[in-house]
Motif scaffolding. Structure first.
Motif, mmCIF file in Angstrom:
data_model
loop_
_atom_site.group_PDB
_atom_site.id
_atom_site.type_symbol
_atom_site.label_atom_id
_atom_site.label_comp_id
_atom_site.label_asym_id
_atom_site.label_seq_id
_atom_site.Cartn_x
_atom_site.Cartn_y
_atom_site.Cartn_z
ATOM 1 N N GLY A 128 0.781 -1.226 0.000
ATOM 2 C CA GLY A 128 0.000 0.000 0.000
ATOM 3 C C GLY A 128 0.815 1.279 0.000
ATOM 4 N N GLN A 129 2.141 1.158 -0.032
ATOM 5 C CA GLN A 129 2.985 2.360 0.077
ATOM 6 C C GLN A 129 3.871 2.595 -1.141
ATOM 7 O OE1 GLN A 129 4.573 1.361 4.244
ATOM 8 N NE2 GLN A 129 4.079 3.529 4.453
ATOM 9 N N VAL A 130 3.649 1.834 -2.195
ATOM 10 C CA VAL A 130 4.466 1.972 -3.405
ATOM 11 C C VAL A 130 3.561 2.231 -4.605
ATOM 12 C CG1 VAL A 130 6.089 0.840 -4.975
ATOM 13 C CG2 VAL A 130 6.289 0.490 -2.495
ATOM 14 N N ALA A 131 3.777 3.348 -5.260
ATOM 15 C CA ALA A 131 3.046 3.699 -6.480
ATOM 16 C C ALA A 131 4.031 3.774 -7.641
ATOM 17 C CB ALA A 131 2.329 5.027 -6.314
ATOM 18 N N ILE A 132 3.488 3.703 -8.838
ATOM 19 C CA ILE A 132 4.295 3.835 -10.050
ATOM 20 C C ILE A 132 3.963 5.157 -10.715
ATOM 21 C CG2 ILE A 132 4.792 2.886 -12.332
ATOM 22 C CD1 ILE A 132 3.922 0.178 -11.266
ATOM 23 N N GLY A 133 4.991 5.875 -11.102
ATOM 24 C CA GLY A 133 4.805 7.095 -11.885
ATOM 25 C C GLY A 133 5.071 6.795 -13.347
ATOM 26 N N ILE A 134 4.053 6.916 -14.173
ATOM 27 C CA ILE A 134 4.224 6.709 -15.610
ATOM 28 C C ILE A 134 4.071 8.055 -16.305
ATOM 29 C CG2 ILE A 134 3.365 5.550 -17.673
ATOM 30 C CD1 ILE A 134 2.439 3.249 -15.986
ATOM 31 N N ASP A 135 5.186 8.542 -16.818
ATOM 32 C CA ASP A 135 5.224 9.837 -17.503
ATOM 33 C C ASP A 135 5.429 9.575 -18.983
ATOM 34 O OD1 ASP A 135 5.216 10.879 -14.892
ATOM 35 O OD2 ASP A 135 7.401 10.829 -14.816
ATOM 36 N N ALA A 136 4.623 10.206 -19.820
ATOM 37 C CA ALA A 136 4.669 9.845 -21.231
ATOM 38 C C ALA A 136 4.544 11.046 -22.158
ATOM 39 C CB ALA A 136 3.558 8.846 -21.545
ATOM 40 N N ARG A 137 5.210 10.920 -23.305
ATOM 41 C CA ARG A 137 5.001 11.823 -24.440
ATOM 42 C C ARG A 137 4.461 10.986 -25.587
ATOM 43 N NH1 ARG A 137 10.120 13.888 -22.917
ATOM 44 N NH2 ARG A 137 10.057 16.066 -22.228
ATOM 45 N N ASP A 138 3.324 11.381 -26.099
ATOM 46 C CA ASP A 138 2.722 10.695 -27.250
ATOM 47 C C ASP A 138 2.596 9.196 -27.012
ATOM 48 O OD1 ASP A 138 2.684 13.177 -28.636
ATOM 49 O OD2 ASP A 138 4.793 12.891 -29.156
ATOM 50 N N GLY A 139 2.235 8.828 -25.783
ATOM 51 C CA GLY A 139 1.976 7.436 -25.462
ATOM 52 C C GLY A 139 3.189 6.608 -25.116
ATOM 53 N N ARG A 140 4.401 7.195 -25.196
ATOM 54 C CA ARG A 140 5.640 6.483 -24.884
ATOM 55 C C ARG A 140 6.209 6.985 -23.564
ATOM 56 N NH1 ARG A 140 6.122 2.074 -28.389
ATOM 57 N NH2 ARG A 140 5.034 2.675 -30.295
ATOM 58 N N VAL A 141 6.693 6.051 -22.768
ATOM 59 C CA VAL A 141 7.168 6.382 -21.427
ATOM 60 C C VAL A 141 8.495 7.124 -21.487
ATOM 61 C CG1 VAL A 141 7.885 5.407 -19.217
ATOM 62 C CG2 VAL A 141 5.977 4.371 -20.478
ATOM 63 N N ALA A 142 8.619 8.167 -20.656
ATOM 64 C CA ALA A 142 9.874 8.915 -20.516
ATOM 65 C C ALA A 142 10.412 8.713 -19.101
ATOM 66 C CB ALA A 142 9.652 10.402 -20.791
ATOM 67 N N THR A 143 11.725 8.715 -18.966
ATOM 68 C CA THR A 143 12.370 8.460 -17.674
ATOM 69 C C THR A 143 13.410 9.542 -17.365
ATOM 70 O OG1 THR A 143 14.095 7.068 -18.682
ATOM 71 C CG2 THR A 143 12.074 5.958 -17.945
ATOM 72 N N LYS A 144 13.997 9.424 -16.165
ATOM 73 C CA LYS A 144 15.091 10.303 -15.727
ATOM 74 C C LYS A 144 14.717 11.779 -15.838
ATOM 75 C CE LYS A 144 18.546 6.779 -16.606
ATOM 76 N NZ LYS A 144 19.650 6.292 -17.432
ATOM 77 N N GLU A 151 14.758 11.310 -20.918
ATOM 78 C CA GLU A 151 14.999 10.211 -21.848
ATOM 79 C C GLU A 151 13.683 9.544 -22.216
ATOM 80 O OE1 GLU A 151 18.011 7.472 -20.638
ATOM 81 O OE2 GLU A 151 19.418 9.053 -20.057
ATOM 82 N N GLU A 152 13.480 9.343 -23.501
ATOM 83 C CA GLU A 152 12.259 8.683 -23.969
ATOM 84 C C GLU A 152 12.554 7.234 -24.328
ATOM 85 O OE1 GLU A 152 9.994 10.848 -26.814
ATOM 86 O OE2 GLU A 152 10.406 12.778 -25.867
ATOM 87 N N THR A 153 11.578 6.372 -24.097
ATOM 88 C CA THR A 153 11.729 4.947 -24.358
ATOM 89 C C THR A 153 10.741 4.515 -25.435
ATOM 90 O OG1 THR A 153 10.044 4.141 -22.803
ATOM 91 C CG2 THR A 153 12.214 4.685 -21.881
ATOM 92 N N ASP A 154 10.822 3.241 -25.808
ATOM 93 C CA ASP A 154 9.861 2.671 -26.755
ATOM 94 C C ASP A 154 8.731 1.953 -26.038
ATOM 95 O OD1 ASP A 154 11.205 3.545 -29.057
ATOM 96 O OD2 ASP A 154 12.558 1.822 -29.006
ATOM 97 N N VAL A 155 8.708 2.047 -24.713
ATOM 98 C CA VAL A 155 7.702 1.350 -23.915
ATOM 99 C C VAL A 155 6.397 2.140 -23.935
ATOM 100 C CG1 VAL A 155 7.151 0.424 -21.624
ATOM 101 C CG2 VAL A 155 9.534 0.465 -22.428
ATOM 102 N N THR A 156 5.285 1.452 -24.177
ATOM 103 C CA THR A 156 4.002 2.147 -24.159
ATOM 104 C C THR A 156 3.453 2.201 -22.737
ATOM 105 O OG1 THR A 156 2.579 0.215 -24.478
ATOM 106 C CG2 THR A 156 3.503 1.256 -26.461
ATOM 107 N N VAL A 157 2.626 3.190 -22.499
ATOM 108 C CA VAL A 157 2.030 3.391 -21.180
ATOM 109 C C VAL A 157 1.259 2.151 -20.731
ATOM 110 C CG1 VAL A 157 0.288 4.708 -19.917
ATOM 111 C CG2 VAL A 157 1.900 5.892 -21.419
#
Length: 241
Positions: free
Chosen positions: A122-138, A142-148
């Motif tokens: 109950g204390q861990v969430a995921i942050g999914i940040d995306a541009r045009d449906g693709r996940v960005a990190t750091k 940095e953009e990845t090829d991973v979809t949301v």
């Protein structure tokens, strides 16, 4: 639905970025803990904190203002930015943080997310940040090829408490949230979804509430600081069925 006021921390101050650009930061309060107290006094039941410097550095940078917020407020707070190992997760939760948000490591080290969710239910969430449906990190650098949706679905059985979904192109732009993408994500997974990025009016909140998918809440930052959203009205709107 909950309203999560956002306190984004850069160089010890409460700021808002424009579309995630660290060079386009507007300082709204030199005392983030005082800002947090004002949000709580207005009736907010949660706080959303982001260590922007930490997101780029990969380790906590704005620990002092976060600790001050935790000491001076009594509502649960969630924090993202620079949390990329189990020791940091344990450190923050031991200081009274209600929930850590794991973003970059959700892509780069999913096993850590699973371990943390097991160890701290109950204390861990995921942050999914995306541009045009693709996940960005750091820090969105940095953009990845991973979809949301693919990333979210990969954690369906991990026991994470929530997904914070941010459309980077909407963040701080006061252009409204990406409601279709948020609703699609919420409909695709059983994990509670919190909408973020571009929430700039009561109409935006109404639209999220009526989007057809169950949302846990919405995060708003600049609109609360600018006065585009009246906090009391927003809280009343989201509390009414």
């Amino acid at each position: 639905m909950f309203l999560y006021p956002a306190i984004d921390l850069k160089d010890g101050k409460a700021v808002r970025l424009y579309k995630g650009d660290m060079d386009q930061a507007t300082v709204f309060n030199d005392d983030p803990a005082a800002q947090a107290e004002a949000f709580v006094a207005a009736g907010c039941e949660w706080l959303h904190l982001v260590d922007l410097n930490g997101a780029f550095a990969g380790t906590p940078v704005n620990a002092a203002p976060v600790e001050a917020i935790l000491e001076r407020t009594k509502v649960p707070a969630q924090l993202g930015g620079g949390i990329r190992d189990l020791a940091t997760i344990e450190m923050w939760l031991s200081k009274g943080l209600a929930r850590v948000i794991l973003g970059t490591v959700a892509v780069e080290n999913p096993a850590l997310v699973r371990e943390a969710a097991r160890n701290f239910p109950g204390q861990v969430a995921i942050g999914i940040d995306a541009r045009d449906g693709r996940v960005a990190t750091k820090g969105w650098a940095e953009e990845t090829d991973v979809t949301v949706t693919d990333l979210a679905r990969s954690f369906e059985d991990a026991g994470v408490a929530a997904i914070i979904y941010t459309d980077i192109n909407r963040d701080g732009a006061m252009q409204g949230p990406n409601i279709p993408a948020t609703a699609a994500l919420a409909g695709a997974v059983s994990i509670p979804v919190i909408a973020s990025g571009g929430v700039s009016s009561l109409d935006d909140l109404r639209a999220l509430k009526a989007c057809g998918a169950p949302l846990d809440g919405a995060i708003s930052g600049r609109a609360l600081y600018d006065g585009a959203i009246d906090l009391a009205e927003a809280l009343a709107l989201l509390r009414n069925d």
